[in-house]
Design an enzyme around this catalytic site. Sequence first.
Site, PDB file in Angstrom:
ATOM      1  N   TYR A  20     -65.031 -48.277  -5.656  1.00 44.98           N
ATOM      2  CA  TYR A  20     -63.631 -48.554  -5.355  1.00 44.98           C
ATOM      3  C   TYR A  20     -63.111 -49.717  -6.213  1.00 44.98           C
ATOM      4  O   TYR A  20     -62.086 -49.603  -6.900  1.00 44.98           O
ATOM      5  CB  TYR A  20     -63.473 -48.912  -3.889  1.00 44.98           C
ATOM      6  CG  TYR A  20     -63.708 -47.790  -2.912  1.00 44.98           C
ATOM      7  CD1 TYR A  20     -62.718 -47.408  -2.008  1.00 44.98           C
ATOM      8  CD2 TYR A  20     -64.922 -47.115  -2.851  1.00 44.98           C
ATOM      9  CE1 TYR A  20     -62.921 -46.395  -1.085  1.00 44.98           C
ATOM     10  CE2 TYR A  20     -65.147 -46.103  -1.934  1.00 44.98           C
ATOM     11  CZ  TYR A  20     -64.148 -45.739  -1.057  1.00 44.98           C
ATOM     12  OH  TYR A  20     -64.361 -44.737  -0.156  1.00 44.98           O
ATOM     13  N   HIS A  60     -53.503 -47.195   0.626  1.00 47.77           N
ATOM     14  CA  HIS A  60     -54.655 -46.496   0.049  1.00 47.77           C
ATOM     15  C   HIS A  60     -54.631 -45.012   0.403  1.00 47.77           C
ATOM     16  O   HIS A  60     -54.776 -44.146  -0.474  1.00 47.77           O
ATOM     17  CB  HIS A  60     -55.938 -47.151   0.574  1.00 47.77           C
ATOM     18  CG  HIS A  60     -57.197 -46.643  -0.060  1.00 47.77           C
ATOM     19  ND1 HIS A  60     -57.877 -47.347  -1.019  1.00 47.77           N
ATOM     20  CD2 HIS A  60     -57.898 -45.501   0.139  1.00 47.77           C
ATOM     21  CE1 HIS A  60     -58.948 -46.664  -1.397  1.00 47.77           C
ATOM     22  NE2 HIS A  60     -58.987 -45.542  -0.696  1.00 47.77           N
ATOM     23  N   GLU A  61     -54.428 -44.703   1.675  1.00 47.07           N
ATOM     24  CA  GLU A  61     -54.453 -43.298   2.103  1.00 47.07           C
ATOM     25  C   GLU A  61     -53.255 -42.531   1.553  1.00 47.07           C
ATOM     26  O   GLU A  61     -53.381 -41.360   1.182  1.00 47.07           O
ATOM     27  CB  GLU A  61     -54.498 -43.212   3.634  1.00 47.07           C
ATOM     28  CG  GLU A  61     -55.731 -43.846   4.252  1.00 47.07           C
ATOM     29  CD  GLU A  61     -57.028 -43.363   3.630  1.00 47.07           C
ATOM     30  OE1 GLU A  61     -57.181 -42.149   3.372  1.00 47.07           O
ATOM     31  OE2 GLU A  61     -57.917 -44.202   3.395  1.00 47.07           O
ATOM     32  N   HIS A  98     -53.827 -41.504  -2.008  1.00 49.53           N
ATOM     33  CA  HIS A  98     -54.736 -40.359  -2.162  1.00 49.53           C
ATOM     34  C   HIS A  98     -53.973 -39.030  -2.233  1.00 49.53           C
ATOM     35  O   HIS A  98     -54.529 -38.034  -2.702  1.00 49.53           O
ATOM     36  CB  HIS A  98     -55.724 -40.306  -1.007  1.00 49.53           C
ATOM     37  CG  HIS A  98     -56.966 -41.110  -1.253  1.00 49.53           C
ATOM     38  ND1 HIS A  98     -57.644 -41.084  -2.451  1.00 49.53           N
ATOM     39  CD2 HIS A  98     -57.659 -41.953  -0.441  1.00 49.53           C
ATOM     40  CE1 HIS A  98     -58.707 -41.876  -2.362  1.00 49.53           C
ATOM     41  NE2 HIS A  98     -58.732 -42.419  -1.161  1.00 49.53           N
TER      42      HIS A  98
END
EC number: 3.4.11.2
Length: 457
Positions: free
Chosen positions: A375, A299-300, A303
Site C-alpha cells: 500500500y 480509499h474505498e 477503488h
Amino acid sequence: MTPAAGPVGAAPGADHSADSYLPGHGNGGYRVLHYDLDLDYRITSNRLAGKAVITARATQSLSRFTLDLGRFRVQDVRVDGRPAKFAHRPDKLRIKPEHAIRHGAIFKIEIRYAGKPVPISGHWGDIGWDELTDGALVASQPIGAPSWFPCNDRPDNKATFWVKVAAASPYTVVVTGDLVTRRRGAGNTTWVYERNEPTAPYLMGVQVGRYELVELAAGRVVQRAAIPPRVQDVFWYDFGRHGEIMADLERLFGPYPFPEYVVVVVDDDLDDPIEAQGMSVFGRNHVDGQRTHERLIVHELAHQWFGNSLTVADWRHIWLNEGFATYAEWLWSGASGGPSAAAHAAQWHAWLATQPADLAIGDPGVERMFDPLVYKRGALTLHALRLRVGEAAFFALLRSWVAEHQHQTVTTEQFREHAGRFATRPLDDLFIAWLDRPELPPLPRNPDRPVARGARG
C-alpha cells in the site's frame, strides 16, 4: 485433473486458470459472459438456496469443465437444458455435459444448490459470505465468491450479473448493482439487482441487515447509504464530506465509472472496510463522529476507479489497486486542509526505512499481497512518478489510464508502457527501483511546481 486444472479433452496447457498466485481458483476452457442468480436466504438459520444460470463461451472444445463452488449440496446440473453428470468436492464442481461443447460456442449452465454458506479459508483468514449478529455480509476479495454462488473465480473473467434475493421483510438486501424491483410478499421481500458493467466475481456482494436507505450526498453521481438507525447521528458527520470527496476524485481521475455508489454500515465491528463494485461496506467501529476514518472512506471510493473499473488481470499486480487508493488518501488529505501528499510521502518513506527490505511490490507473493508495504510503497511509487513527469503530465496520465481501460483488466506492464507516453525520458529506472527491487530508493526531491487543479497535495 487437479483442482487447478482446466478442461479435460483439450490440449494440455491450452487454457487454464490464469492467476499465478491462486491457481486453485478459476477455471479454463471458457469465459463467463453473464450470471443469473436466484437466491432465497433464511436469516435465522443461515440457509441459502440458489439457482444459477451461467452463460459462457467456450474458448476451446470442452468434453468437461469445472466451476468454483463452496460447501453446498448441489441438487441438479444442466448444460443447455440437458442433464449433465457432475461431481462436487469443495471447492470445485466438475461437470461433464451430455455432448461436448465446440470451440467458440455459447452455452448455458444451470445449477441448483443449497446449504449453509460459510466463508472460504485462505492465507488471509476466512473470506466470503459471513453471518452478522443480525444479518449477513459478503467480503469476497480475493477468493470468497464461491462461498455463495458457482463461478469462474478469477479476476480477469469479468461478466454481467442479474441477482434476485428473497429474505425476511424486516431486512434490507443490498446487492452490488442497480436496483430493478423490490416486491414485498407474505413475510418475505424479493429484491432484484442488475450489474451491467463487466464485473469480476470477487467484486460482487450481498449485504443483509436492518438498514435504513438514505441519500448520502447530492451531486452528479447518485450516492446512497444503508445504515442502522442507531448510528445515524455520527454517520452524518463522518460521511458529511462525501460529496466533496466524490467531486475531487472525479477531478483527479475522471468521471465516476458506475451509475451509483452505495455505502453500507453494518451493525457489527469489522477489521477493515470491504470493497465491492459500486459499493463499500464499513463496520460500526468505523463511524465515531470524529471523522477518524475518513481516509478509509476515500480509499474505498478510489477503488471504484482502481480495482473495480480497472481490475488487475492477475493478483501479482495488486499494487495497482492498493497503491493508487492509498495515494488518493494523500491527495484528499492535502485537498481538505490536512498534510500534503509530499508530507505523507516523507512520513511513510521514513517508516519504510525502518522495515526489512524484503519485498518487491511489483510481485509481492501470495502471502504478502495485502502487506502494508504494498500500500505505502505503491503510493510512494506514484509520488515518485508525479515528481518525475510533472503535475500536468501526471494527472493527465492517470485520467487517460482510467479512460482507456475502463471496465477492463490491467497489468503493471501496461501501466509502465502507458506512463512512458507522458514522460520526456525513459522511466525504466524509476519502476525498476520502486517495483522490482526490495531495497528502498531515496525519497525524490519535491521541486517547486504548480499544483494541478483538484490535486492540492
